[in-house]
Design a protein around this motif. Structure first.
Motif, PDB file in Angstrom:
ATOM      1  N   VAL A 189       0.815  -1.219   0.000  1.00 44.45           N
ATOM      2  CA  VAL A 189       0.000   0.000   0.000  1.00 44.45           C
ATOM      3  C   VAL A 189       0.844   1.263   0.000  1.00 44.45           C
ATOM      4  O   VAL A 189       0.314   2.365   0.207  1.00 44.45           O
ATOM      5  CB  VAL A 189      -0.961   0.029   1.212  1.00 44.45           C
ATOM      6  CG1 VAL A 189      -1.830  -1.216   1.227  1.00 44.45           C
ATOM      7  CG2 VAL A 189      -0.205   0.155   2.525  1.00 44.45           C
ATOM      8  N   ALA A 190       2.155   1.140  -0.218  1.00 40.89           N
ATOM      9  CA  ALA A 190       3.052   2.296  -0.091  1.00 40.89           C
ATOM     10  C   ALA A 190       2.540   3.506  -0.885  1.00 40.89           C
ATOM     11  O   ALA A 190       2.633   4.644  -0.413  1.00 40.89           O
ATOM     12  CB  ALA A 190       4.458   1.911  -0.536  1.00 40.89           C
ATOM     13  N   GLY A 191       1.976   3.250  -2.061  1.00 37.53           N
ATOM     14  CA  GLY A 191       1.506   4.347  -2.905  1.00 37.53           C
ATOM     15  C   GLY A 191       0.287   5.070  -2.366  1.00 37.53           C
ATOM     16  O   GLY A 191      -0.103   6.118  -2.892  1.00 37.53           O
ATOM     17  N   LEU A 192      -0.340   4.540  -1.327  1.00 38.91           N
ATOM     18  CA  LEU A 192      -1.568   5.127  -0.796  1.00 38.91           C
ATOM     19  C   LEU A 192      -1.342   5.911   0.499  1.00 38.91           C
ATOM     20  O   LEU A 192      -2.237   6.624   0.953  1.00 38.91           O
ATOM     21  CB  LEU A 192      -2.598   4.027  -0.496  1.00 38.91           C
ATOM     22  CG  LEU A 192      -3.083   3.176  -1.673  1.00 38.91           C
ATOM     23  CD1 LEU A 192      -3.945   2.025  -1.171  1.00 38.91           C
ATOM     24  CD2 LEU A 192      -3.867   4.042  -2.658  1.00 38.91           C
ATOM     25  N   ILE A 193      -0.164   5.750   1.111  1.00 34.58           N
ATOM     26  CA  ILE A 193       0.068   6.345   2.427  1.00 34.58           C
ATOM     27  C   ILE A 193       0.457   7.818   2.271  1.00 34.58           C
ATOM     28  O   ILE A 193       1.411   8.150   1.574  1.00 34.58           O
ATOM     29  CB  ILE A 193       1.183   5.578   3.180  1.00 34.58           C
ATOM     30  CG1 ILE A 193       0.779   4.108   3.353  1.00 34.58           C
ATOM     31  CG2 ILE A 193       1.461   6.216   4.541  1.00 34.58           C
ATOM     32  CD1 ILE A 193       1.884   3.218   3.907  1.00 34.58           C
ATOM     33  N   GLY A 194      -0.305   8.690   2.911  1.00 30.55           N
ATOM     34  CA  GLY A 194      -0.034  10.121   2.824  1.00 30.55           C
ATOM     35  C   GLY A 194       1.234  10.496   3.583  1.00 30.55           C
ATOM     36  O   GLY A 194       1.677   9.764   4.476  1.00 30.55           O
ATOM     37  N   PRO A 195       1.820  11.669   3.252  1.00 32.83           N
ATOM     38  CA  PRO A 195       3.103  12.045   3.846  1.00 32.83           C
ATOM     39  C   PRO A 195       3.027  12.290   5.358  1.00 32.83           C
ATOM     40  O   PRO A 195       4.010  12.062   6.061  1.00 32.83           O
ATOM     41  CB  PRO A 195       3.476  13.332   3.100  1.00 32.83           C
ATOM     42  CG  PRO A 195       2.200  13.839   2.518  1.00 32.83           C
ATOM     43  CD  PRO A 195       1.337  12.648   2.273  1.00 32.83           C
ATOM     44  N   GLY A 196       1.893  12.723   5.877  1.00 27.51           N
ATOM     45  CA  GLY A 196       1.832  13.042   7.306  1.00 27.51           C
ATOM     46  C   GLY A 196       1.356  11.886   8.177  1.00 27.51           C
ATOM     47  O   GLY A 196       1.113  12.061   9.363  1.00 27.51           O
ATOM     48  N   THR A 197       1.209  10.706   7.591  1.00 24.73           N
ATOM     49  CA  THR A 197       0.634   9.595   8.340  1.00 24.73           C
ATOM     50  C   THR A 197       1.593   9.080   9.411  1.00 24.73           C
ATOM     51  O   THR A 197       2.770   8.879   9.154  1.00 24.73           O
ATOM     52  CB  THR A 197       0.288   8.436   7.375  1.00 24.73           C
ATOM     53  OG1 THR A 197      -0.556   8.945   6.349  1.00 24.73           O
ATOM     54  CG2 THR A 197      -0.410   7.297   8.111  1.00 24.73           C
ATOM     55  N   CYS A 198       1.053   8.888  10.612  1.00 30.20           N
ATOM     56  CA  CYS A 198       1.838   8.303  11.701  1.00 30.20           C
ATOM     57  C   CYS A 198       1.818   6.784  11.551  1.00 30.20           C
ATOM     58  O   CYS A 198       0.774   6.202  11.266  1.00 30.20           O
ATOM     59  CB  CYS A 198       1.216   8.739  13.022  1.00 30.20           C
ATOM     60  SG  CYS A 198       1.744   7.765  14.435  1.00 30.20           S
ATOM     61  N   GLU A 199       2.975   6.136  11.708  1.00 30.30           N
ATOM     62  CA  GLU A 199       3.061   4.689  11.494  1.00 30.30           C
ATOM     63  C   GLU A 199       3.484   3.972  12.774  1.00 30.30           C
ATOM     64  O   GLU A 199       4.531   4.268  13.337  1.00 30.30           O
ATOM     65  CB  GLU A 199       4.049   4.384  10.351  1.00 30.30           C
ATOM     66  CG  GLU A 199       3.678   5.126   9.070  1.00 30.30           C
ATOM     67  CD  GLU A 199       4.468   4.693   7.841  1.00 30.30           C
ATOM     68  OE1 GLU A 199       5.029   3.580   7.844  1.00 30.30           O
ATOM     69  OE2 GLU A 199       4.501   5.482   6.865  1.00 30.30           O
ATOM     70  N   ILE A 200       2.652   3.056  13.230  1.00 29.59           N
ATOM     71  CA  ILE A 200       2.975   2.217  14.389  1.00 29.59           C
ATOM     72  C   ILE A 200       3.505   0.884  13.859  1.00 29.59           C
ATOM     73  O   ILE A 200       2.779   0.138  13.199  1.00 29.59           O
ATOM     74  CB  ILE A 200       1.727   1.978  15.264  1.00 29.59           C
ATOM     75  CG1 ILE A 200       1.216   3.303  15.840  1.00 29.59           C
ATOM     76  CG2 ILE A 200       2.039   0.986  16.387  1.00 29.59           C
ATOM     77  CD1 ILE A 200      -0.073   3.179  16.666  1.00 29.59           C
ATOM     78  N   VAL A 201       4.777   0.616  14.117  1.00 32.53           N
ATOM     79  CA  VAL A 201       5.400  -0.612  13.623  1.00 32.53           C
ATOM     80  C   VAL A 201       5.438  -1.641  14.750  1.00 32.53           C
ATOM     81  O   VAL A 201       5.952  -1.365  15.831  1.00 32.53           O
ATOM     82  CB  VAL A 201       6.831  -0.335  13.113  1.00 32.53           C
ATOM     83  CG1 VAL A 201       7.465  -1.623  12.585  1.00 32.53           C
ATOM     84  CG2 VAL A 201       6.813   0.744  12.032  1.00 32.53           C
ATOM     85  N   ILE A 202       4.854  -2.807  14.491  1.00 27.28           N
ATOM     86  CA  ILE A 202       4.882  -3.892  15.486  1.00 27.28           C
ATOM     87  C   ILE A 202       5.957  -4.870  15.041  1.00 27.28           C
ATOM     88  O   ILE A 202       5.758  -5.658  14.122  1.00 27.28           O
ATOM     89  CB  ILE A 202       3.505  -4.576  15.572  1.00 27.28           C
ATOM     90  CG1 ILE A 202       2.436  -3.543  15.926  1.00 27.28           C
ATOM     91  CG2 ILE A 202       3.529  -5.712  16.608  1.00 27.28           C
ATOM     92  CD1 ILE A 202       1.018  -4.063  15.825  1.00 27.28           C
TER      93      ILE A 202
END
Lengths: 235, 235
Positions: free
Chosen positions: B50-63
């Protein structure tokens, strides 16, 4: 000499138009010719899912199936539908066949596939099946880690159903409809009725998710029973 | 008082970004917070889809999960991920969890679901599974009419695999990977190897669809064996 067209078998998901994939939506929106089955002259469920995507100039090939209890009339309807589609493909035009759920998972597309795949280029676009849609709506994990899942059609005779029920890990009973009472009795006898969940018309108007014991006596055709395995100890 | 946020478990399909549903695409595009697992610090496959859909300001929680052969470290990673997600939900913010395939069908989402569904509103968006994607790429009808289908994870021990292979109608062996040799030998012994098809990395770069007998010795993690039942006489 014209190149022949491509036959697209396009899964359109369980019913909610939002559960169509981006690829399926694009193919349908840009299709010059679509094809879909109807049952005994009724409105097409597949067409209703994608109605908002079909352009005004699109040509529609309707494959009208008789009630599917007899073999020869259905065969003849698929033969006639395949012939109409083959004529378009031969003339170099692509045809997009609409398939509820996924085209190759209990889908009628396989009857067209069997008639046309040897002669024409076929591309199948997978879709969301009613099985995972039901699990999503019920909020019920279907299978984790190394559990097996068996999907069993409800119309099978009691002894075959009983064998599948006994050998399955997680279990999905599809196409329950008028077989609900019989299937429920078999699950009761195997001690599985407490864990079983009934889901009807998942993602559609009139959706129901209920413990199996609370399910109505008369189930619609689009109904299913999910019997998860015991909770995964890793959870 | 702030209303709590919604936890979205979003199926993103088998790998081709075009096989994301319209609903999943919209949720990801508009998400302020997404969450996804990674394995032992490697790049996240789910995020790559989905990399092409993620907006620049999105916060990402990595598990970040340890290799999944031991139970306690994985449990601790899910506990920590669930706690971070719970903090966002409690503060009234929605969280979109990315799930390869479908969230409740062999998906790691069920570990978050088990930790959070009792306390927060959860919405699961079903996705295209790798199973129907493999069937589509192989052009192979999985199940028709009243056939049953059993999905069996390859890592199960030989005796359990053999039981499922013997009781199944149509059969799908998942997560084959390094178990390919063992699974192939079992299918040979049951007389099913001729009908079996090997599919690796369906819908991704490096995809392979081969008769099982022609499959390589070393299979990637994302590989599967399809064993359809004999051709449906209705076809």
């Amino acid at each position: 000499m014209t190149a022949t067209g491509i036959l697209y078998g396009v899964g359109i998901g369980p019913g909610d138009p939002d559960l169509i994939t981006r690829k399926a939506a694009r193919l349908i929106e840009s299709a010059a010719i679509i094809a879909y089955p109807t049952l005994a002259g009724a409105a097409s469920f597949a067409r209703s899912i994608v109605a908002g995507l079909i352009g005004p100039g699109t040509c529609e090939i309707v494959i009208d199936l008789p009630m599917l209890t007899e073999r020869e009339p259905a065969q003849a309807a698929y033969d006639a539908g395949a012939a109409r589609i083959a004529a378009e493909l031969t003339a170099g035009r692509d045809v997009v066949v609409l398939c509820e759920g996924d085209p190759l998972f209990y889908g009628s597309f396989m009857y067209l596939h069997a008639r046309l795949a040897g002669r024409f280029r076929v591309e199948v676009v997978p879709g969301v099946t009613s099985i995972t849609a039901c699990a999503a709506r019920a909020g019920l994990p279907l299978a984790a880690r190394n559990q097996a899942v068996t999907v069993v059609p409800g119309p099978l005779p009691d002894d075959v159903l009983r064998q599948h029920i006994r050998s399955a890990d997680a279990l999905v009973l599809m196409k329950v409809g008028r077989h609900l009472g019989r299937v429920r009795a078999l699950l009761e006898a195997e001690g599985l009725a407490d864990r079983a969940v009934y889901v009807a018309r998942a993602t559609l108007d009139g959706e129901e998710c209920l413990p199996l014991r609370a399910a109505p006596e008369a189930a619609p055709y689009f109904s299913m029973i999910l019997v998860p395995k015991e909770a995964d100890p890793w959870l």
